[in-house]
Design an enzyme around this catalytic site. Structure first.
Site, short mmCIF file in Angstrom:
data_model
loop_
_atom_site.label_atom_id
_atom_site.label_comp_id
_atom_site.label_asym_id
_atom_site.label_seq_id
_atom_site.Cartn_x
_atom_site.Cartn_y
_atom_site.Cartn_z
N VAL A 15 -27.00 10.72 58.47
CA VAL A 15 -27.15 10.05 58.34
C VAL A 15 -28.46 9.47 57.85
O VAL A 15 -28.77 8.75 57.87
CB VAL A 15 -26.44 8.68 59.05
CG1 VAL A 15 -25.08 8.20 58.47
CG2 VAL A 15 -26.70 8.65 60.24
N TYR A 35 -35.68 1.72 70.49
CA TYR A 35 -34.00 1.41 69.71
C TYR A 35 -34.28 -0.41 69.30
O TYR A 35 -33.71 -0.72 67.85
CB TYR A 35 -33.32 1.20 71.37
CG TYR A 35 -31.90 0.85 71.15
CD1 TYR A 35 -30.49 1.53 69.90
CD2 TYR A 35 -31.64 -0.11 71.38
CE1 TYR A 35 -29.84 0.89 69.61
CE2 TYR A 35 -29.89 -0.67 71.52
CZ TYR A 35 -29.15 0.68 70.52
OH TYR A 35 -27.75 0.75 70.04
#
Length: 179
Positions: free
Chosen positions: A63, A155
């Site tokens: 992706v 993150y």
């Protein structure tokens, strides 16, 4: 659930939540394009679901690559005649390094998978939804890490960005029922 005969793309489908999502959707009769980098795991998943109500097809892709994001959407339309749902589930964790020690390489990897990939997939999916004229649904799998730095600043930033891309009225499409 009303998933019978729905055409769905699920990223990060080879393990964890993505695998569980695919299993549930196929049991409910959906037609799923299962996307992940590890083709052998996707093939094992497909084999385990062969007797269920829906269908699953393997799409080995990354992706973080625009071409793969566009091709996985095209694969659903080619196989099932349309796209109803996109589930952006694929994701990677940072190394939890404090920002002063964070590497450019880790930043790029996390942002490419957690932010760029979903954006590229959403862009293609919304184009398909508009062309179909029936709308569709996009589910972005995020994390409390978007607001709590328990998983590290890179993150957390990636999940906050993902949340921002999915808020209502994204370019007006949500009002039209197209996201």
């Amino acid at each position: 659930m009303e998933l019978k005969d729905k055409s769905i793309v699920v990223t990060g489908a080879s393990s964890g939540m993505g695998k569980a999502i695919v299993e549930l959707f196929v049991k409910e009769g959906a037609h799923v394009i299962a996307v992940a980098r590890r083709k052998e795991r996707l093939e094992a998943l497909t084999e385990s679901l062969k007797n269920d109500a829906g269908q699953v097809q393997v799409y080995a892709g990354d992706v973080s690559r625009r071409e793969d994001c566009e091709s996985m959407i095209d694969a659903a339309v080619s196989a099932y005649g349309r796209l109803d749902i996109l589930v952006n589930n694929a994701g990677v964790m940072g190394d939890m390094a404090p920002i002063a020690e964070a590497s450019d390489e880790k930043f790029r990897q996390v942002m490419d998978v957690n932010v760029y990939g979903p954006m590229a997939a959403m862009r293609k999916a919304v184009q398909v939804f508009l062309k179909q004229g029936q709308g569709g649904n996009i589910i972005n799998v995020s994390s409390v890490g978007a607001s709590h730095q328990a998983a590290g600043p890179i993150y957390g930033a990636s999940k906050a960005a993902l949340n921002a891309m999915g808020w209502p009225n994204m370019d007006g499409y949500t009002r039209l029922g197209l996201c």
